[in-house]
Design a protein around this motif. Structure first.
Motif, PDB file in Angstrom:
ATOM      1  N   ASP A  87      59.363  82.525  77.865  1.00 27.07           N
ATOM      2  CA  ASP A  87      58.456  82.532  77.155  1.00 27.07           C
ATOM      3  C   ASP A  87      57.904  81.285  76.310  1.00 27.07           C
ATOM      4  OD1 ASP A  87      57.981  85.502  77.517  1.00 27.07           O
ATOM      5  OD2 ASP A  87      59.652  86.024  76.041  1.00 27.07           O
ATOM      6  N   PHE A  88      59.074  80.503  75.592  1.00 22.05           N
ATOM      7  CA  PHE A  88      58.717  79.447  74.998  1.00 22.05           C
ATOM      8  C   PHE A  88      59.905  78.488  75.655  1.00 22.05           C
ATOM      9  CE2 PHE A  88      56.740  82.469  72.533  1.00 22.05           C
ATOM     10  CZ  PHE A  88      55.630  81.951  72.043  1.00 22.05           C
ATOM     11  N   LEU A  89      59.488  77.180  75.699  1.00 21.82           N
ATOM     12  CA  LEU A  89      60.479  76.020  75.582  1.00 21.82           C
ATOM     13  C   LEU A  89      60.192  75.230  74.554  1.00 21.82           C
ATOM     14  CD1 LEU A  89      62.947  74.436  77.165  1.00 21.82           C
ATOM     15  CD2 LEU A  89      61.142  73.554  78.331  1.00 21.82           C
ATOM     16  N   ILE A  90      60.986  74.919  73.640  1.00 24.89           N
ATOM     17  CA  ILE A  90      60.793  74.312  72.397  1.00 24.89           C
ATOM     18  C   ILE A  90      61.579  72.898  72.723  1.00 24.89           C
ATOM     19  CG2 ILE A  90      61.042  73.996  69.952  1.00 24.89           C
ATOM     20  CD1 ILE A  90      61.034  77.120  70.072  1.00 24.89           C
ATOM     21  N   VAL A  91      60.805  71.689  72.657  1.00 26.66           N
ATOM     22  CA  VAL A  91      61.496  70.228  72.953  1.00 26.66           C
ATOM     23  C   VAL A  91      61.547  69.520  71.501  1.00 26.66           C
ATOM     24  CG1 VAL A  91      61.343  68.152  74.306  1.00 26.66           C
ATOM     25  CG2 VAL A  91      60.924  70.473  75.288  1.00 26.66           C
ATOM     26  N   THR A  92      62.612  69.081  71.285  1.00 20.66           N
ATOM     27  CA  THR A  92      62.731  68.011  70.176  1.00 20.66           C
ATOM     28  C   THR A  92      63.543  66.832  70.504  1.00 20.66           C
ATOM     29  OG1 THR A  92      65.112  68.718  69.246  1.00 20.66           O
ATOM     30  CG2 THR A  92      63.278  70.222  68.688  1.00 20.66           C
ATOM     31  N   PRO A  93      63.540  65.929  69.674  1.00 21.02           N
ATOM     32  CA  PRO A  93      63.828  64.642  70.139  1.00 21.02           C
ATOM     33  C   PRO A  93      65.629  64.840  70.337  1.00 21.02           C
ATOM     34  CG  PRO A  93      62.682  64.115  68.258  1.00 21.02           C
ATOM     35  CD  PRO A  93      62.973  65.588  68.326  1.00 21.02           C
ATOM     36  N   TYR A  94      65.986  65.900  69.701  1.00 19.32           N
ATOM     37  CA  TYR A  94      67.615  65.990  69.829  1.00 19.32           C
ATOM     38  C   TYR A  94      68.167  67.207  70.622  1.00 19.32           C
ATOM     39  CZ  TYR A  94      66.382  63.382  65.597  1.00 19.32           C
ATOM     40  OH  TYR A  94      65.951  62.342  64.881  1.00 19.32           O
ATOM     41  N   VAL A  95      67.287  68.212  70.679  1.00 17.13           N
ATOM     42  CA  VAL A  95      67.762  69.653  71.347  1.00 17.13           C
ATOM     43  C   VAL A  95      66.642  70.203  71.998  1.00 17.13           C
ATOM     44  CG1 VAL A  95      67.660  70.959  69.312  1.00 17.13           C
ATOM     45  CG2 VAL A  95      69.282  71.642  71.155  1.00 17.13           C
ATOM     46  N   ASN A  96      66.741  70.953  73.117  1.00 13.68           N
ATOM     47  CA  ASN A  96      65.780  72.034  73.781  1.00 13.68           C
ATOM     48  C   ASN A  96      66.192  73.208  73.548  1.00 13.68           C
ATOM     49  OD1 ASN A  96      64.605  69.496  74.653  1.00 13.68           O
ATOM     50  ND2 ASN A  96      65.735  69.456  76.310  1.00 13.68           N
ATOM     51  N   MET A  97      65.307  74.092  73.111  1.00 15.47           N
ATOM     52  CA  MET A  97      65.857  75.587  73.055  1.00 15.47           C
ATOM     53  C   MET A  97      64.411  76.427  73.808  1.00 15.47           C
ATOM     54  SD  MET A  97      65.834  75.326  68.851  1.00 15.47           S
ATOM     55  CE  MET A  97      64.789  73.958  68.758  1.00 15.47           C
ATOM     56  N   VAL A  99      63.202  80.289  74.101  1.00 13.68           N
ATOM     57  CA  VAL A  99      63.067  81.566  73.187  1.00 13.68           C
ATOM     58  C   VAL A  99      62.551  82.479  74.251  1.00 13.68           C
ATOM     59  CG1 VAL A  99      61.747  82.350  71.155  1.00 13.68           C
ATOM     60  CG2 VAL A  99      62.670  80.084  71.125  1.00 13.68           C
ATOM     61  N   GLU A 100      63.039  83.615  74.346  1.00 12.15           N
ATOM     62  CA  GLU A 100      62.716  84.604  74.958  1.00 12.15           C
ATOM     63  C   GLU A 100      62.309  85.742  74.143  1.00 12.15           C
ATOM     64  OE1 GLU A 100      61.431  86.955  78.155  1.00 12.15           O
ATOM     65  OE2 GLU A 100      62.195  84.950  78.219  1.00 12.15           O
ATOM     66  N   CYS A 101      61.091  86.191  74.115  1.00 11.34           N
ATOM     67  CA  CYS A 101      60.687  87.463  73.053  1.00 11.34           C
ATOM     68  C   CYS A 101      60.844  88.773  73.713  1.00 11.34           C
ATOM     69  CB  CYS A 101      59.134  87.187  72.760  1.00 11.34           C
ATOM     70  SG  CYS A 101      58.773  85.548  72.282  1.00 11.34           S
TER      71      CYS A 101
END
Length: 131
Positions: A87-97, A99-101
């Motif tokens: 559903d969502f792939l969240i990318v940050t400079p430090y970690v990737n997350m 998210v499944e709704c």
């Protein structure tokens, strides 16, 4: 990649969802199916509406988070003939997350061993489901 994080706000690289398109297609089919398939399709539409609503809520919270993140939505991944959807792939400079709704009704409890129990009421009956 660093340039994506220079702004202190979320960046959505993909804003739309396949769930929304599927829901619209199901609504168009509703007037064309037989009466026996109509009830099943109507139930599937209600489930899809709950899924879309949940995804919209998550997207709203991410869009208003004021965090330097990159958000990819509704990704379809394939490997050796198997496919999956994120559903969502969240990318940050430090970690990737990832998210499944899920839109679940009831109360969800997690045991110390990681088992999920969902309890919900329908009329006078109480149901418990272990996952």
């Amino acid at each position: 990649m660093v340039a994506f994080f220079e702004k202190r706000e979320p960046l959505f690289l993909k804003k739309s969802s396949g769930s929304e398109r599927e829901l619209e297609e199901m609504r168009l089919l509703l007037g064309r199916v037989s009466s026996e398939d109509w009830q099943r399709l109507e139930r599937d539409i209600k489930l899809a509406e709950a899924e879309v609503q949940g995804e919209r809520k998550v997207a709203f919270e991410l869009a208003n988070s004021h965090l330097p993140i990159v958000v990819l939505r509704d990704l379809r991944l394939e490997h050796t003939g198997h496919a999956g959807r994120i559903d969502f792939l969240i990318v940050t400079p430090y970690v990737n997350m990832v998210v499944e709704c899920k839109s679940l009704v009831g109360t969800i409890a997690v045991s110390s061993k990681g088992f999920f129990t969902r309890t919900f009421r329908h009329g006078e009956r109480v149901f418990k489901r272990l996952r």
